[in-house]
Design a protein around this motif. Structure first.
Motif, mmCIF file in Angstrom:
data_model
loop_
_atom_site.group_PDB
_atom_site.id
_atom_site.type_symbol
_atom_site.label_atom_id
_atom_site.label_comp_id
_atom_site.label_asym_id
_atom_site.label_seq_id
_atom_site.Cartn_x
_atom_site.Cartn_y
_atom_site.Cartn_z
ATOM 1 N N ASP A 258 -11.057 -21.764 -47.625
ATOM 2 C CA ASP A 258 -12.124 -20.884 -47.140
ATOM 3 C C ASP A 258 -11.979 -19.471 -47.685
ATOM 4 O O ASP A 258 -12.958 -18.781 -47.936
ATOM 5 N N ARG B 43 -13.491 -19.490 -51.027
ATOM 6 C CA ARG B 43 -14.897 -19.871 -51.095
ATOM 7 C C ARG B 43 -15.814 -18.672 -51.304
ATOM 8 O O ARG B 43 -16.749 -18.707 -52.104
ATOM 9 N N ARG C 75 -19.187 -15.845 -44.018
ATOM 10 C CA ARG C 75 -17.735 -15.662 -43.917
ATOM 11 C C ARG C 75 -17.370 -14.689 -42.797
ATOM 12 O O ARG C 75 -16.447 -14.915 -42.024
#
Lengths: 261, 240, 221
Positions: free
Chosen positions: B95, B98, C10
């Motif tokens: 992550d 990413r 995010r």
């Protein structure tokens, strides 16, 4: 424009102008005070208290003038990376804050005989109070960094943001004021002003402006000198004499240590 | 052939002049190793090359064009590794990477990240959360980041910090491969990386003696008219 | 736009994993609001009179409380300089962070506000306008706040400093936000208030990302 960016050019210019600025300030200030305190008539309603106006109104102008000046310096430093602009903006802030504070204090002193209270949430006074907060925020930000240059740059950005906000704050405070207070509160300046009051007012404004430029020149000069001292300390030159004198060992001398010895 | 050049670079950090009149040239497949004492400006130079820090004077060119004219294009072609790893403790390694893949507009994010992780030998850590990583593993995650997406220029600031001997060798291999594909690498390091024939750029040669600097006023050090003590080093400032 | 969504996704994930930020903001808002009845006494009509102002002031303080974190952690771990170096315009990145701040702060406050309005004995006539005004006003708070959050990066005592910088700039939102609710309670038209708030929102949407991005570039230089 960039010719004056060089500190040496600026300092020479400031040296030449300094006696003139002092002369103008003293003469206009003296005359303005004399005219304001003795020559101009007392107000038929307010009596002699109206003479507070000759300090109060010019300080309000100067408070705004200095903030705009600070923002212009900020813009110059951001757009042209003008090395002196940051220093000038930084040097302006305390002077402007002092004018704004003086404006609030004299306003409060004037308010007591007029309204019977030291503070009224009058639109003008409230706007000046917020302007004072903006000054305090600027000064706190500029001094909150270990690297003075970084502080000045952040301050310049803040001054620009603030100057966009000043009209909005002014507008909203006016709106708020008319909503919450009927317009019966006496205005501090009449719709038209007699020349006998205008003359001392203008002279005082000129005197304050002159004072501002004198202080600005002095503060910029001392800031430049301070930078030179810091640079000297960084160079490690002070350690040559006797090892006890200085705290320069605290500085990271970097690769310049020993240079010039 | 040279694609990446800098000329007349002068850099100031805070109130300290770091280096002056620095020049460099690099072509595809070149590696430049920065050397110099602490404070000589290795990190500053890498930041100037990346466009994070504006030099006081001088320009940097990519194929003859000033990078300041089109920063977005310059950022798209470079990968920068700083002192910090930028690994979020609450996100998994995968992550963490990413975001960088997405910001570079990679189409096939999954395989790109897997490829990068595999190249650094941390594919098995893909689902490990950042806070459980050792410092070496964090550094390798950061290195995996620079493998994501196409790049022509790597700027690596102390890439080996926290890496063991084996990983350092792996990193050297990655750099060699990148150079083989026509990439340019500029790096600083304290330990020797096994890289064939790097050019050396010694930043101490560009230091400004403080006394000379003080001779002028602190703010108007303009190298052209400034003190003459700074000698322009041998051609282009880079000796092979 | 993809980049904006990438940042938003995010940062939302980070905010949710890192835990209780939003909960803390709402708790602060509720506790602060609860202090006022202790300060001015529990008389229902006095509370009703000051309800809109109290809710707005508490919301302002709560929104400000979480500002420091907008850029701070990314600044400390080096993410911010990499974001600056990404090919995406930094303004877009800033906008993504502002959106995250609003979703984790402004939105929960809007949900909690009617509850506090009930407890302060505010007439239900004002509820609709309170929510609409907060929907327009809280994004402005996040946008202006982002400038302050970016300016204090690397400063000493950043948390206290940001309040000094940002609160004076919040005053117009407070005046028109509370004014709108008050007008609604008095049965007066609220359109002008809301329109001015909308204008302030658009102005800050146009300017704040650039100012904040500029401040971020300075911070990572």
């Amino acid at each position: 424009m960039h010719r004056f960016a060089k500190p040496s050019v600026f300092l020479k210019l400031a040296d030449t102008l300094m006696p003139w600025m002092i002369a103008i300030t003293v003469i206009t200030g003296g005359t303005g005070l004399y005219l304001g305190l003795f020559w101009s008539p007392a107000d038929y309603q307010q009596g002699d208290t109206v003479r507070i106006m000759y300090i109060h109104v010019p300080t309000a102008w100067m408070g705004l003038f200095c903030y705009v000046g600070m923002a212009i310096c900020g813009a110059m430093s951001l757009i042209w990376k003008h090395p002196l602009a940051d220093i000038a903006a930084r040097a302006t802030a305390p002077v402007g804050a002092m004018f704004t504070a003086l404006c609030l204090i004299t306003g409060s002193l004037w308010g007591e005989p007029m309204w019977g209270t030291w503070w009224v949430w009058d639109a003008r006074l409230t706007s000046m109070l917020i302007l004072l907060f903006l000054y305090l925020g600027y000064m706190a930000l500029v001094n909150a960094f270990d690297d003075p240059e970084r502080g000045s740059k952040a301050g310049s950005a803040l001054a620009l943001v603030g100057v966009v906000n000043v009209p909005i704050v002014k507008f909203s405070v006016d709106w708020w004021n008319t909503l919450h207070q009927p317009a019966s509160v006496a205005r501090m300046d009449g719709p038209s002003i007699d020349p006998s009051m205008l003359w001392p007012l203008m002279l005082m404004a000129v005197a304050f402006t002159g004072y501002y430029f004198i202080i600005l020149a002095i503060r910029v000069r001392s800031e430049l000198n301070e930078r030179r001292i810091r640079a000297l300390q960084l160079s490690g030159l002070f350690e040559q004499g006797d090892g006890t004198t200085s705290g320069s060992a605290l500085y990271d001398q970097g690769h310049n240590a020993g240079a010039g010895k | 052939m040279t694609v990446f050049t800098g000329s007349d670079l002068t850099c100031r950090r805070g109130e300290r002049m770091v280096f002056a009149r620095l020049a460099f040239t690099a072509g595809p497949g070149d590696a430049i190793m920065l050397r110099g004492r602490n404070g000589a400006g290795k990190s500053s130079l890498l930041r100037v090359m990346a466009g994070l820090l504006a030099p006081l004077h001088g320009q940097i060119f990519w194929q003859g064009e000033d990078i300041a004219d089109d920063m977005a294009a310059h950022r798209a072609r470079l990968q920068y590794l700083g002192h910090q790893d930028a690994v979020k403790p609450v996100l998994t390694v995968w992550d963490n990477l990413r975001l960088w893949a997405e910001l570079r507009g990679i189409r096939d994010v999954d395989s790109e990240i897997d490829r990068a992780l595999d190249a650094l030998g941390i594919l098995h850590l893909a689902n490990t959360t950042g806070r459980f990583l050792s410092s070496g593993q964090k550094r390798r995650t950061a290195l995996a980041r620079i493998l994501i997406g196409p790049a022509q220029l790597w700027l690596l600031d102390e890439p080996t910090v926290g890496l063991d001997r084996e990983s350092s060798a792996g990193l050297a291999g990655l750099i060699e491969k990148f150079r083989g594909d026509g990439g340019t690498v500029i790096y600083s390091t304290h330990i020797d990386l096994d890289i064939t024939g790097p050019k050396l750029l010694d930043l101490d040669e560009f230091a400004i003696p403080m006394m000379e600097w003080l001779a002028g006023a602190p703010d108007d050090v303009v190298p052209e008219e400034g003190p003459q003590a700074i000698e322009t080093p041998d051609k282009e400032g880079v000796s092979a | 736009m993809n980049a904006f969504m990438a940042i938003l996704r995010r940062d939302m994930r980070l905010a949710l994993r890192q835990g209780a930020d939003s909960v803390m903001v709402v708790a602060f808002f509720i506790v602060t609001t609860t202090l006022f009845p202790f300060g001015v006494g529990p008389e229902a009509n006095i509370l009703a009179r000051i309800a809109s102002g109290v809710i707005w002031v508490s919301a302002l303080l709560a929104a400000m409380l979480s500002l420091e974190r907008v850029f701070q952690t990314d600044y400390e771990d080096g993410t911010l300089e990499l974001l600056t170096l990404s090919p995406v315009p930094l303004e877009l990145v800033v906008l993504g962070k502002v959106a995250t701040h609003w979703l984790t702060t402004g939105l929960p406050l809007i949900v909690a506000a009617p509850l506090m309005a009930v407890m302060l004995n505010m007439s239900t006539d004002g509820f609709g306008v309170l929510i609409v005004a907060m929907l327009i006003g809280t994004p402005t708070l996040s946008l202006i706040g982002a400038i302050g959050a970016a300016l204090i990066l690397g400063a000493r005592r950043g948390g206290v400093l940001v309040s000094l910088l940002v609160l004076p700039l919040y005053i117009p939102v407070l005046i028109f936000g509370a004014g709108a609710v008050e007008a609604a309670l008095l049965g007066m038209p609220v359109q002008a208030h809301l329109q001015i708030m909308g204008a302030i929102l658009l102005l800050s949407l146009a300017l704040a990302p650039f100012a904040a991005a500029h401040a971020v570039r300075q911070a990572v230089e």
